[in-house]
Write a protein that holds these residues in place. Structure first.
Motif, PDB file in Angstrom:
ATOM      1  N   ILE A   1       0.902  -1.040   0.045  1.00 26.17           N
ATOM      2  CA  ILE A   1       0.174   0.102  -0.016  1.00 26.17           C
ATOM      3  C   ILE A   1       0.821   1.305  -0.152  1.00 26.17           C
ATOM      4  O   ILE A   1       0.218   2.240   0.092  1.00 26.17           O
ATOM      5  CB  ILE A   1      -0.917  -0.127   1.337  1.00 26.17           C
ATOM      6  N   MET A   2       2.277   1.250  -0.319  1.00 23.62           N
ATOM      7  CA  MET A   2       3.035   2.252   0.057  1.00 23.62           C
ATOM      8  C   MET A   2       2.863   3.288   1.082  1.00 23.62           C
ATOM      9  O   MET A   2       2.640   4.365   0.897  1.00 23.62           O
ATOM     10  CB  MET A   2       3.088   2.944  -1.501  1.00 23.62           C
ATOM     11  N   PHE A   3       3.064   2.439   2.274  1.00 20.04           N
ATOM     12  CA  PHE A   3       2.583   3.289   3.440  1.00 20.04           C
ATOM     13  C   PHE A   3       3.387   4.609   3.775  1.00 20.04           C
ATOM     14  O   PHE A   3       2.799   5.429   4.115  1.00 20.04           O
ATOM     15  CB  PHE A   3       2.847   2.312   4.753  1.00 20.04           C
ATOM     16  N   ARG A   4       4.434   4.666   3.175  1.00 19.34           N
ATOM     17  CA  ARG A   4       5.440   5.701   3.101  1.00 19.34           C
ATOM     18  C   ARG A   4       4.698   7.212   2.587  1.00 19.34           C
ATOM     19  O   ARG A   4       5.008   8.356   2.848  1.00 19.34           O
ATOM     20  CB  ARG A   4       6.785   5.646   2.742  1.00 19.34           C
ATOM     21  N   HIS A   5       3.949   6.845   1.615  1.00 15.29           N
ATOM     22  CA  HIS A   5       3.294   7.825   0.747  1.00 15.29           C
ATOM     23  C   HIS A   5       2.312   8.545   1.789  1.00 15.29           C
ATOM     24  O   HIS A   5       1.297   9.363   1.219  1.00 15.29           O
ATOM     25  CB  HIS A   5       2.925   7.190  -0.479  1.00 15.29           C
ATOM     26  N   SER A   6       1.999   8.105   2.876  1.00 12.38           N
ATOM     27  CA  SER A   6       1.065   8.807   3.834  1.00 12.38           C
ATOM     28  C   SER A   6       1.391  10.077   3.992  1.00 12.38           C
ATOM     29  O   SER A   6       0.846  11.100   4.393  1.00 12.38           O
ATOM     30  CB  SER A   6       0.904   8.152   5.074  1.00 12.38           C
ATOM     31  N   ILE A   7       2.675  10.331   3.689  1.00 16.82           N
ATOM     32  CA  ILE A   7       3.191  11.535   3.830  1.00 16.82           C
ATOM     33  C   ILE A   7       2.725  12.717   2.893  1.00 16.82           C
ATOM     34  O   ILE A   7       2.970  13.806   2.732  1.00 16.82           O
ATOM     35  CB  ILE A   7       4.902  11.820   3.880  1.00 16.82           C
ATOM     36  N   PHE A   8       2.082  12.119   2.002  1.00 18.88           N
ATOM     37  CA  PHE A   8       1.313  13.293   0.688  1.00 18.88           C
ATOM     38  C   PHE A   8       0.260  13.701   1.496  1.00 18.88           C
ATOM     39  O   PHE A   8      -0.092  14.858   1.438  1.00 18.88           O
ATOM     40  CB  PHE A   8       0.862  12.385  -0.501  1.00 18.88           C
ATOM     41  N   SER A   9      -0.743  12.976   2.355  1.00 20.42           N
ATOM     42  CA  SER A   9      -1.905  13.526   2.679  1.00 20.42           C
ATOM     43  C   SER A   9      -1.662  14.124   4.285  1.00 20.42           C
ATOM     44  O   SER A   9      -2.569  14.940   4.616  1.00 20.42           O
ATOM     45  CB  SER A   9      -2.712  12.207   2.781  1.00 20.42           C
ATOM     46  N   LEU A  10      -0.991  13.462   4.932  1.00 15.69           N
ATOM     47  CA  LEU A  10      -0.894  13.800   6.401  1.00 15.69           C
ATOM     48  C   LEU A  10      -0.527  15.408   6.528  1.00 15.69           C
ATOM     49  O   LEU A  10      -1.220  15.943   7.255  1.00 15.69           O
ATOM     50  CB  LEU A  10      -0.064  12.940   7.365  1.00 15.69           C
ATOM     51  N   PRO A  11       0.513  15.845   6.195  1.00 14.81           N
ATOM     52  CA  PRO A  11       0.845  17.104   6.142  1.00 14.81           C
ATOM     53  C   PRO A  11      -0.355  18.100   5.659  1.00 14.81           C
ATOM     54  O   PRO A  11      -0.648  19.035   6.443  1.00 14.81           O
ATOM     55  CB  PRO A  11       2.173  17.528   5.217  1.00 14.81           C
ATOM     56  N   PHE A  12      -1.195  18.182   4.670  1.00  9.09           N
ATOM     57  CA  PHE A  12      -2.198  18.891   4.177  1.00  9.09           C
ATOM     58  C   PHE A  12      -3.392  18.679   5.252  1.00  9.09           C
ATOM     59  O   PHE A  12      -3.765  19.688   5.619  1.00  9.09           O
ATOM     60  CB  PHE A  12      -2.549  18.377   2.792  1.00  9.09           C
ATOM     61  N   ALA A  13      -3.360  17.498   5.753  1.00 13.65           N
ATOM     62  CA  ALA A  13      -4.514  17.131   6.736  1.00 13.65           C
ATOM     63  C   ALA A  13      -4.267  18.285   8.030  1.00 13.65           C
ATOM     64  O   ALA A  13      -4.945  18.892   8.628  1.00 13.65           O
ATOM     65  CB  ALA A  13      -4.779  15.819   7.047  1.00 13.65           C
ATOM     66  N   PHE A  14      -3.076  18.248   8.333  1.00 16.82           N
ATOM     67  CA  PHE A  14      -2.297  18.642   9.599  1.00 16.82           C
ATOM     68  C   PHE A  14      -2.491  20.323   9.318  1.00 16.82           C
ATOM     69  O   PHE A  14      -2.888  21.269  10.055  1.00 16.82           O
ATOM     70  CB  PHE A  14      -1.059  18.563   9.973  1.00 16.82           C
ATOM     71  N   ILE A  15      -2.246  20.926   8.198  1.00 14.08           N
ATOM     72  CA  ILE A  15      -2.268  22.243   7.744  1.00 14.08           C
ATOM     73  C   ILE A  15      -3.830  22.834   7.941  1.00 14.08           C
ATOM     74  O   ILE A  15      -3.908  23.673   8.473  1.00 14.08           O
ATOM     75  CB  ILE A  15      -1.709  22.527   6.348  1.00 14.08           C
ATOM     76  N   ALA A  16      -4.645  21.986   7.537  1.00  9.64           N
ATOM     77  CA  ALA A  16      -5.899  22.446   7.619  1.00  9.64           C
ATOM     78  C   ALA A  16      -6.615  22.524   8.996  1.00  9.64           C
ATOM     79  O   ALA A  16      -7.340  23.283   9.346  1.00  9.64           O
ATOM     80  CB  ALA A  16      -6.996  21.416   6.845  1.00  9.64           C
ATOM     81  N   ALA A  17      -5.874  21.543   9.664  1.00  7.98           N
ATOM     82  CA  ALA A  17      -6.512  21.262  11.321  1.00  7.98           C
ATOM     83  C   ALA A  17      -5.885  22.649  11.916  1.00  7.98           C
ATOM     84  O   ALA A  17      -6.672  23.235  12.733  1.00  7.98           O
ATOM     85  CB  ALA A  17      -5.992  20.085  11.915  1.00  7.98           C
ATOM     86  N   PHE A  18      -4.656  22.906  11.729  1.00  8.90           N
ATOM     87  CA  PHE A  18      -4.188  24.088  12.516  1.00  8.90           C
ATOM     88  C   PHE A  18      -4.829  25.226  12.203  1.00  8.90           C
ATOM     89  O   PHE A  18      -5.062  26.127  12.749  1.00  8.90           O
ATOM     90  CB  PHE A  18      -2.695  24.128  12.282  1.00  8.90           C
TER      91      PHE A  18
ATOM     92  N   ALA B   1      -7.707  25.567  10.679  1.00 11.54           N
ATOM     93  CA  ALA B   1      -9.046  25.873  11.076  1.00 11.54           C
ATOM     94  C   ALA B   1      -9.083  26.126  12.567  1.00 11.54           C
ATOM     95  O   ALA B   1     -10.238  26.710  12.989  1.00 11.54           O
ATOM     96  CB  ALA B   1      -9.861  24.393  10.834  1.00 11.54           C
ATOM     97  N   SER B   2      -8.108  25.737  13.291  1.00 16.75           N
ATOM     98  CA  SER B   2      -8.328  25.898  14.802  1.00 16.75           C
ATOM     99  C   SER B   2      -7.410  26.952  15.230  1.00 16.75           C
ATOM    100  O   SER B   2      -7.343  27.491  16.430  1.00 16.75           O
ATOM    101  CB  SER B   2      -7.556  24.874  15.704  1.00 16.75           C
ATOM    102  N   LYS B   3      -6.922  27.908  14.115  1.00 21.06           N
ATOM    103  CA  LYS B   3      -6.285  29.128  14.252  1.00 21.06           C
ATOM    104  C   LYS B   3      -5.266  28.840  15.292  1.00 21.06           C
ATOM    105  O   LYS B   3      -4.787  29.876  16.161  1.00 21.06           O
ATOM    106  CB  LYS B   3      -7.276  30.214  15.104  1.00 21.06           C
ATOM    107  N   GLY B   4      -4.573  27.888  15.208  1.00 16.18           N
ATOM    108  CA  GLY B   4      -3.223  27.491  15.754  1.00 16.18           C
ATOM    109  C   GLY B   4      -3.375  26.944  17.141  1.00 16.18           C
ATOM    110  O   GLY B   4      -2.451  26.753  17.745  1.00 16.18           O
ATOM    111  N   THR B   5      -4.587  26.811  17.564  1.00 17.37           N
ATOM    112  CA  THR B   5      -4.758  26.196  18.930  1.00 17.37           C
ATOM    113  C   THR B   5      -5.388  24.827  18.805  1.00 17.37           C
ATOM    114  O   THR B   5      -6.420  24.531  19.716  1.00 17.37           O
ATOM    115  CB  THR B   5      -5.754  27.205  19.706  1.00 17.37           C
ATOM    116  N   LEU B   6      -5.034  24.091  17.825  1.00 15.70           N
ATOM    117  CA  LEU B   6      -5.217  22.489  17.902  1.00 15.70           C
ATOM    118  C   LEU B   6      -5.376  21.801  18.864  1.00 15.70           C
ATOM    119  O   LEU B   6      -4.169  21.746  19.704  1.00 15.70           O
ATOM    120  CB  LEU B   6      -4.757  21.883  16.766  1.00 15.70           C
ATOM    121  N   LYS B   7      -6.492  20.941  19.544  1.00 14.71           N
ATOM    122  CA  LYS B   7      -6.528  20.216  20.627  1.00 14.71           C
ATOM    123  C   LYS B   7      -5.678  19.020  20.308  1.00 14.71           C
ATOM    124  O   LYS B   7      -5.932  18.554  18.903  1.00 14.71           O
ATOM    125  CB  LYS B   7      -7.939  20.012  21.141  1.00 14.71           C
TER     126      LYS B   7
END
Length: 290
Positions: free
Chosen positions: A19-36, A38-44
């Motif tokens: 499943i090319m697990f190492r390629h999770s690094i494509f999606s995770l950073p953008f998910a984290f960018i969205a989360a931070f 959306a939370s205005k930098g105060t992500l729980k």
């Protein structure tokens, strides 16, 4: 006494490779960018944990299903016939079981986050499965992959806010166009096989030269949307610097491939892009923390 549980670490390694697990690094950073964002930098930490679990579940379920759905095609293709299912290293049942486990994680995460995440589960499930079939009938398969991938930042935003908001859609467009762009480059590796076997892609249907120009266009638009996101969120100069670095990486990606030389197509489509998301996320963290 209960029965002992035996863990086959070799199978786990094979699944990770398949499943090319190492390629999770494509999606995770953008998910984290969205989360931070959306939370205005105060992500729980609570949200960060369940978003990570959801991303693990969605991304790996999709890739495992793709390997099962495309097994017959992979077996015919000289470039892919050594993949784990055609080579007999993993069975379809094993990958389906892993996919079911990952989907269960996605469902659990949605219930742990908020009602809108739960309501959107059917759409997420449809996108995860449908993409793998699109190459059988449309050259737009790259765009369907981008659409499915865009669920990462959009879903992450919803996970934090419980709402669908415009900046999330802009960031989703950034990610979707970026993924579609480098997937087109990857598709150039199979043009001859795809044409002979009725598989559709932009390179196979329009030719490699036009395909590379379309890929460049997608990436230019992706950067423009990223600048729009920067303005919408009132982010600082460090995030802007991150956009400049990403632009340079994308320029380099396209500079090492041409219609007459595809030697570095895999490097351009995968290796360079493994750095893009992480780079942008690190610049965002610096922007938020300073």
């Amino acid at each position: 006494m209960g029965l002992p549980i035996r863990i086959n670490f070799k199978k786990i390694r094979y699944i990770g490779e398949a499943i090319m697990f190492r390629h999770s690094i494509f999606s995770l950073p953008f998910a984290f960018i969205a989360a931070f964002a959306a939370s205005k930098g105060t992500l729980k930490l609570y949200h960060l944990f369940w978003i990570t679990v959801a991303m693990f579940g969605a991304r790996n379920a999709a890739n495992a299903l793709n390997r099962v759905i495309d097994a017959a095609i992979d077996e015919k293709n000289p470039r892919t016939r050594e993949r784990h299912v055609p080579a007999g290293i993993l069975s379809k049942k094993e990958l389906l079981a892993f996919s079911a486990f990952c989907l269960a994680l996605l469902v659990l995460s949605a219930f742990m986050l908020n009602p809108l995440c739960v309501k959107l589960l059917p759409l997420a499930g449809f996108l995860l499965v449908f993409y793998s079939y699109t190459k059988r009938f449309t050259w737009g398969c790259h765009l369907f992959l981008g659409l499915a991938s865009s669920a990462a930042p959009v879903g992450s935003w919803i996970a934090v806010t419980g709402r669908m908001e415009f900046p999330a859609l802009v960031l989703g467009a950034v990610y979707g166009l970026w993924v579609a762009g480098f997937d087109i480059i990857y598709g150039t590796l199979d043009v001859d096989f795809d044409r002979k076997n009725g598989i559709h892609s932009i390179p196979a249907d329009f030719g490699i030269e036009k395909a590379l120009k379309i890929s460049q266009g997608f990436h230019v638009i992706s950067v423009l949307f990223l600048l729009w996101f920067w303005r919408l969120m009132h982010l600082g100069p460090l995030f802007f610097a991150g956009i400049l670095v990403v632009s340079i990486l994308l320029y380099y990606e396209h500079s090492i491939v041409s219609p007459t030389n595809l030697t570095h197509a895999k490097v351009a489509s995968y290796n360079v892009n493994e750095v893009v998301g992480i780079t942008l996320f690190l610049f965002m963290l610096m922007d938020i923390l300073t």
